[in-house]
Design an enzyme around this catalytic site. Structure first.
Site, short mmCIF file in Angstrom:
data_model
loop_
_atom_site.label_atom_id
_atom_site.label_comp_id
_atom_site.label_asym_id
_atom_site.label_seq_id
_atom_site.Cartn_x
_atom_site.Cartn_y
_atom_site.Cartn_z
N HIS A 1 55.45 237.88 69.06
CA HIS A 1 54.23 237.67 69.87
C HIS A 1 53.31 236.63 69.21
CE1 HIS A 1 54.53 240.45 73.19
NE2 HIS A 1 54.79 241.48 72.40
N CYS B 1 57.74 246.47 76.28
CA CYS B 1 56.58 245.74 75.75
C CYS B 1 55.38 246.05 76.65
CB CYS B 1 56.88 244.24 75.77
SG CYS B 1 55.52 243.21 75.20
N LEU B 2 54.23 246.33 76.04
CA LEU B 2 53.04 246.66 76.85
C LEU B 2 52.64 245.49 77.76
CD1 LEU B 2 50.91 248.48 74.13
CD2 LEU B 2 52.31 249.51 75.94
N GLY C 1 53.70 249.41 68.82
CA GLY C 1 53.25 248.19 68.16
C GLY C 1 52.38 247.39 69.11
N GLN D 1 48.13 240.19 72.59
CA GLN D 1 48.18 241.18 73.67
C GLN D 1 46.81 241.78 73.98
OE1 GLN D 1 51.69 243.36 71.74
NE2 GLN D 1 52.12 243.54 73.93
N HIS E 1 59.73 242.31 66.82
CA HIS E 1 59.20 242.18 68.18
C HIS E 1 57.74 241.72 68.15
CE1 HIS E 1 58.66 243.79 72.47
NE2 HIS E 1 57.42 243.54 72.07
N GLU E 2 56.92 242.36 67.30
CA GLU E 2 55.49 242.01 67.23
C GLU E 2 55.29 240.62 66.62
OE1 GLU E 2 53.66 243.73 69.01
OE2 GLU E 2 55.02 245.43 69.16
NI NI Z 1 55.55 243.33 72.99
#
Ligand code: NI
Length: 183
Positions: free
Chosen positions: A142, A96-97, A45, A50, A138-139
């Protein structure tokens, strides 16, 4: 086009993202680039903050998760609104990236009901559970300026502090390109 990924310490990750309007330039291309960036970094995701844009879009591909009970999805969620969270809380080890090399257990409810528009601004309302619901939650966080480390207890946070500082200074070497905060 693959974007560099913003990491912990970048103020864009702490903003409340703005809704996408119909005059957003090259929306389809932007969504396409978000998918490319996500696949390039082996993510499941990715949310627009991000890639440095505080706007309300996230993309996901949960079709490659072996444990996924309901089949996964490949989808872009634009202007999403979580209508309801339900079901039992469950723990999953999340990554998480934007937090390279950190994985921690996070508790979230099982099921999520979400409203959103697609790239053509058609409205949808759907319900997901399991891994896909996990990634959506999660997304979605953000877009609200929230990262999973925010949920950790004070002790865990203290243990992670030096790692987070290192990330914010760009002292990490993920396999994808990152944007170092303040540079
Ligand atoms: Ni993340």
């Amino acid at each position: 086009m693959i974007y560099p990924v913003t990491v912990f310490g970048d103020p864009v990750l702490r903003k409340k993202a703005e809704p996408i309007t119909k005059d957003f330039v090259d929306l389809k291309e932007f969504v396409q680039n978000m998918f490319e960036t996500m696949y390039n970094s082996d993510g499941v995701g990715l949310a627009a903050p991000q890639v440095g844009q505080a706007v309300r879009i996230f993309v996901l591909d949960t079709t490659h998760n072996e444990e996924d009970e309901p089949a996964g999805i490949i989808k872009a969620f634009i202007n999403p609104v979580i209508v309801e969270k339900s079901g039992d809380d469950w723990v999953m080890n999340e990554g998480c990236l934007s937090l390279p090399e950190i994985r921690e257990d996070v508790i979230r409810p099982e099921t999520v009901r979400i409203k959103y528009v697609d790239e053509n601004f058609n409205e949808h309302e759907e319900e997901y559970s399991g891994f896909t619901s996990r990634v959506i939650q999660h997304e979605y966080d953000h877009l609200e300026g929230v990262m999973f480390v925010d949920y950790l207890n004070p002790l865990k946070k203290r243990i992670l502090k030096s790692k987070l500082t290192a990330i914010s200074k760009g002292k990490v070497l993920p396999k994808y390109r990152i944007r170092i905060p303040g540079k």
